[in-house]
Design a protein around this motif. Structure first.
Motif, mmCIF file in Angstrom:
data_model
loop_
_atom_site.group_PDB
_atom_site.id
_atom_site.type_symbol
_atom_site.label_atom_id
_atom_site.label_comp_id
_atom_site.label_asym_id
_atom_site.label_seq_id
_atom_site.Cartn_x
_atom_site.Cartn_y
_atom_site.Cartn_z
ATOM 1 N N PRO A 49 0.815 0.325 0.016
ATOM 2 C CA PRO A 49 0.980 -1.133 -0.014
ATOM 3 C C PRO A 49 -0.345 -1.828 0.263
ATOM 4 O O PRO A 49 -1.227 -1.262 0.909
ATOM 5 C CB PRO A 49 1.998 -1.399 1.096
ATOM 6 C CG PRO A 49 1.878 -0.224 2.003
ATOM 7 C CD PRO A 49 1.549 0.942 1.127
ATOM 8 N N PRO A 50 -0.512 -3.050 -0.205
ATOM 9 C CA PRO A 50 -1.770 -3.761 0.003
ATOM 10 C C PRO A 50 -2.096 -3.903 1.487
ATOM 11 O O PRO A 50 -1.208 -4.080 2.327
ATOM 12 C CB PRO A 50 -1.517 -5.122 -0.645
ATOM 13 C CG PRO A 50 -0.407 -4.892 -1.607
ATOM 14 C CD PRO A 50 0.456 -3.830 -0.988
ATOM 15 N N GLY A 51 -3.370 -3.811 1.798
ATOM 16 C CA GLY A 51 -3.812 -3.959 3.170
ATOM 17 C C GLY A 51 -5.319 -3.971 3.235
ATOM 18 O O GLY A 51 -6.004 -4.013 2.202
ATOM 19 N N ASP A 52 -5.860 -3.908 4.444
ATOM 20 C CA ASP A 52 -7.312 -3.962 4.602
ATOM 21 C C ASP A 52 -7.856 -2.753 5.348
ATOM 22 O O ASP A 52 -8.972 -2.779 5.857
ATOM 23 C CB ASP A 52 -7.730 -5.243 5.329
ATOM 24 C CG ASP A 52 -6.944 -5.476 6.621
ATOM 25 O OD1 ASP A 52 -6.241 -4.544 7.059
ATOM 26 O OD2 ASP A 52 -7.042 -6.585 7.169
ATOM 27 N N ALA A 53 -7.067 -1.668 5.409
ATOM 28 C CA ALA A 53 -7.531 -0.438 6.051
ATOM 29 C C ALA A 53 -8.020 0.531 4.973
ATOM 30 O O ALA A 53 -7.354 0.727 3.955
ATOM 31 C CB ALA A 53 -6.405 0.201 6.861
ATOM 32 N N PRO A 54 -9.172 1.150 5.175
ATOM 33 C CA PRO A 54 -9.756 2.003 4.125
ATOM 34 C C PRO A 54 -9.168 3.402 4.095
ATOM 35 O O PRO A 54 -8.929 4.020 5.135
ATOM 36 C CB PRO A 54 -11.226 2.055 4.515
ATOM 37 C CG PRO A 54 -11.213 1.937 6.017
ATOM 38 C CD PRO A 54 -10.072 1.007 6.345
ATOM 39 N N VAL A 55 -8.941 3.900 2.891
ATOM 40 C CA VAL A 55 -8.684 5.323 2.678
ATOM 41 C C VAL A 55 -10.027 5.931 2.328
ATOM 42 O O VAL A 55 -10.551 5.728 1.233
ATOM 43 C CB VAL A 55 -7.657 5.547 1.551
ATOM 44 C CG1 VAL A 55 -7.443 7.043 1.319
ATOM 45 C CG2 VAL A 55 -6.352 4.859 1.882
ATOM 46 N N PHE A 56 -10.633 6.646 3.263
ATOM 47 C CA PHE A 56 -11.995 7.129 3.098
ATOM 48 C C PHE A 56 -12.129 8.005 1.850
ATOM 49 O O PHE A 56 -11.422 8.999 1.699
ATOM 50 C CB PHE A 56 -12.443 7.919 4.325
ATOM 51 C CG PHE A 56 -12.454 7.124 5.599
ATOM 52 C CD1 PHE A 56 -12.831 5.792 5.603
ATOM 53 C CD2 PHE A 56 -12.091 7.706 6.802
ATOM 54 C CE1 PHE A 56 -12.850 5.049 6.770
ATOM 55 C CE2 PHE A 56 -12.096 6.981 7.983
ATOM 56 C CZ PHE A 56 -12.480 5.640 7.967
ATOM 57 N N GLY A 57 -13.027 7.599 0.965
ATOM 58 C CA GLY A 57 -13.245 8.355 -0.261
ATOM 59 C C GLY A 57 -12.120 8.248 -1.254
ATOM 60 O O GLY A 57 -12.161 8.906 -2.292
#
Length: 502
Positions: free
Chosen positions: A64-72
């Motif tokens: 879902p949309p958000g502002d936390a990064p999925v690294f790589g």
């Protein structure tokens, strides 16, 4: 029923210490160590994100949309989703750091939840660094205090406490609420069996994703005021999962920093395999013509038992590294690894997946001898390369030496004896894996070189090193952490490997 009061008391004391922790009052050497652990964590998570298994997982997982990064991973999403995906990526290549006395992976448990929450909250660098350090210390101390029953894997149980503590601090909770979060984390363990890892089941990676979720949940439950510190650790860790020593939570608190007892990994395999792999690398580089009789090149501090050295001009050199695989297989008649009780069960000579290989001492020895490294890609070998690994692994036997077991936890030793095709033997000994703080530790100079070899990208490691070093002075950690979502979405390199499924 065991009494829970001591566990509650020591949990409260540890949580109060964590709440009072300030970054600038932390010893400089400890702050530098945290920067190294953060560098290692980010680099290894990016290496894991490249693997085909993690790519498939990201494709299958709702984001879902958000502002936390999925690294790589090339995406920003909800905090909990990013924490789960980052945690599974971090452990998928078996390269994440660990704590010798924790007997597991404090950063792997604590950092994914803390970093993603910090990015979502727009926390300052100082707040984030404080939460990471507190999370590491809490997790490592619960690991030190817990003696899991034989067969219980350490992923997803005691380490949840570190994620909960760090997230609670980021939420600004007072000490009693932090204690409630930590105590609640004690009631949210995974009770996974170690054989799942030996079987190569990637549910082992999912246990760490669950730990990140549970740490976030415990902090939020505490923030809501619906949970209390009741000494749950005594019930969960001290009854269901093993034995628990509450006093170990606070012993040496503020003086004996657990992060200074960590180890970094250069081999993509369980740390219990590392001393044997290190010795195999040493054997590969040895000039086997250097000693013509008896035990050759003993490195265990014991005297040589004779040995006729040929004249210097007669030595033509005989190194395993110079042999093609077929000749190396012929040159090695057999290898015996004697080690401690925790490593001895990792004795399987056949594997059907990359993860199962990573939990095999015979695999690690064979990979080190044949390829000069134990890389993620090696575990994925197919065709002739796989058959060569299996053939050499079948020549490796593993057994426990009670005298080596007695050296735990301060040492994690192994003794390797190789018998050559001409009947000579080579006997080598290592007290700990390379990268342990007490044995050839990796430093601010050498760790980036190890990580650059893993990622195949010196420039990327330089960026990560700068981020780790400057993070405490950052006004908002969100932008630099979100930049890592797109840090590297290339196809896997040979050194990074293709990894496994999570």
């Amino acid at each position: 029923m065991p009494t829970t009061e001591p566990a509650a008391g020591h949990t409260a004391e540890l949580s109060a210490w964590a709440t009072g922790l300030t970054w600038h009052d932390t010893p400089e050497r400890v702050r530098r160590r945290l920067s190294l652990v953060l560098l290692d964590t980010l680099a290894v998570a990016l290496a894991g994100a490249r693997t085909e298994g993690q790519r498939r997982l990201r494709s299958a997982w709702p984001q879902p949309p958000g502002d936390a990064p999925v690294f790589g991973g090339g995406s920003l999403t909800h905090t909990d989703t990013a924490a789960y995906l980052n945690a599974t990526a971090l452990v998928s290549c078996e390269l994440d750091e660990g704590g010798k006395y924790a007997k597991g992976h404090p950063a792997g448990h604590a950092f994914p939840a803390i970093l993603t929450l910090a990015a979502s909250l727009g926390a300052t660098g100082e707040q984030t660094a404080r939460a990471l350090l507190a999370g590491y210390e809490v997790a490592a101390r619960f690991g030190r205090a817990t003696a899991l029953r034989p067969g219980v894997h350490p992923h997803g149980n005691w380490g949840v406490t570190g994620a909960a503590a760090g997230c609670a601090l980021l939420l600004g909770l007072p000490a009693p609420r932090v204690a409630a979060a930590v105590d609640t984390a004690c009631g949210l363990p995974v009770a996974g069996h170690f054989d799942s890892a030996l079987d190569g089941h990637r549910v082992r990676d999912a246990w760490m994703g669950t730990a990140a979720h549970s740490g976030l949940a415990a902090a939020r439950l505490a923030a809501a005021g619906v949970v209390e510190n009741t000494g749950t650790a005594a019930l969960t860790y001290g009854t269901l999962l093993g034995d628990f020593d509450p006093a170990a939570l606070t012993r040496g608190l503020g003086a004996d920093w657990q992060i200074e007892h960590n180890y970094f990994k250069r081999h993509a395999s369980c740390s219990y395999t590392h001393p044997a792999a290190d010795l195999a690398l040493e054997l590969r580089e040895r000039d086997l013509d250097g000693d013509r009789v008896g035990e050759h090149g003993r490195n265990d501090g014991q005297p040589h038992t004779g040995g006729n050295h040929p004249p210097e001009g007669d030595r033509h050199g005989d190194r395993l590294r110079d042999l093609p695989p077929a000749q190396l297989l012929d040159r090695i008649a057999g290898v015996t690894v004697e080690t401690h009780a925790l490593a001895a069960p990792l004795d399987r000579t056949h594997w059907d997946s990359a993860l199962a290989a990573m939990f095999s001492v015979p695999y690690a020895v064979a990979a080190a001898l044949l390829h000069g490294r134990v890389a993620p890609a090696t575990a994925e070998a197919t065709g002739p390369a796989r058959q060569e690994l299996l053939a050499l692994a079948r020549k490796v036997t593993v057994s426990e030496d009670p005298a080596l077991t007695a050296r735990l936890p301060h040492e994690r030793p192994a003794r390797l004896t190789a018998v050559l095709d001409d009947g000579r033997s080579v006997r080598l000994y290592a007290p700990n894996p390379v990268g342990d703080t007490d044995h050839r530790p990796f430093t601010a100079r050498t760790l980036p070189l190890v990580l650059a070899d893993v990622l195949g990208d010196t420039g990327l490691v330089d960026r990560l090193e700068h981020l780790a070093d400057t993070l405490p002075e950052t006004a908002d950690v969100g932008p630099p952490l979100r930049a890592l979502a797109a840090a590297d979405t290339r196809e896997p390199t040979t050194s990074a490997g293709t990894g496994g499924t999570a």
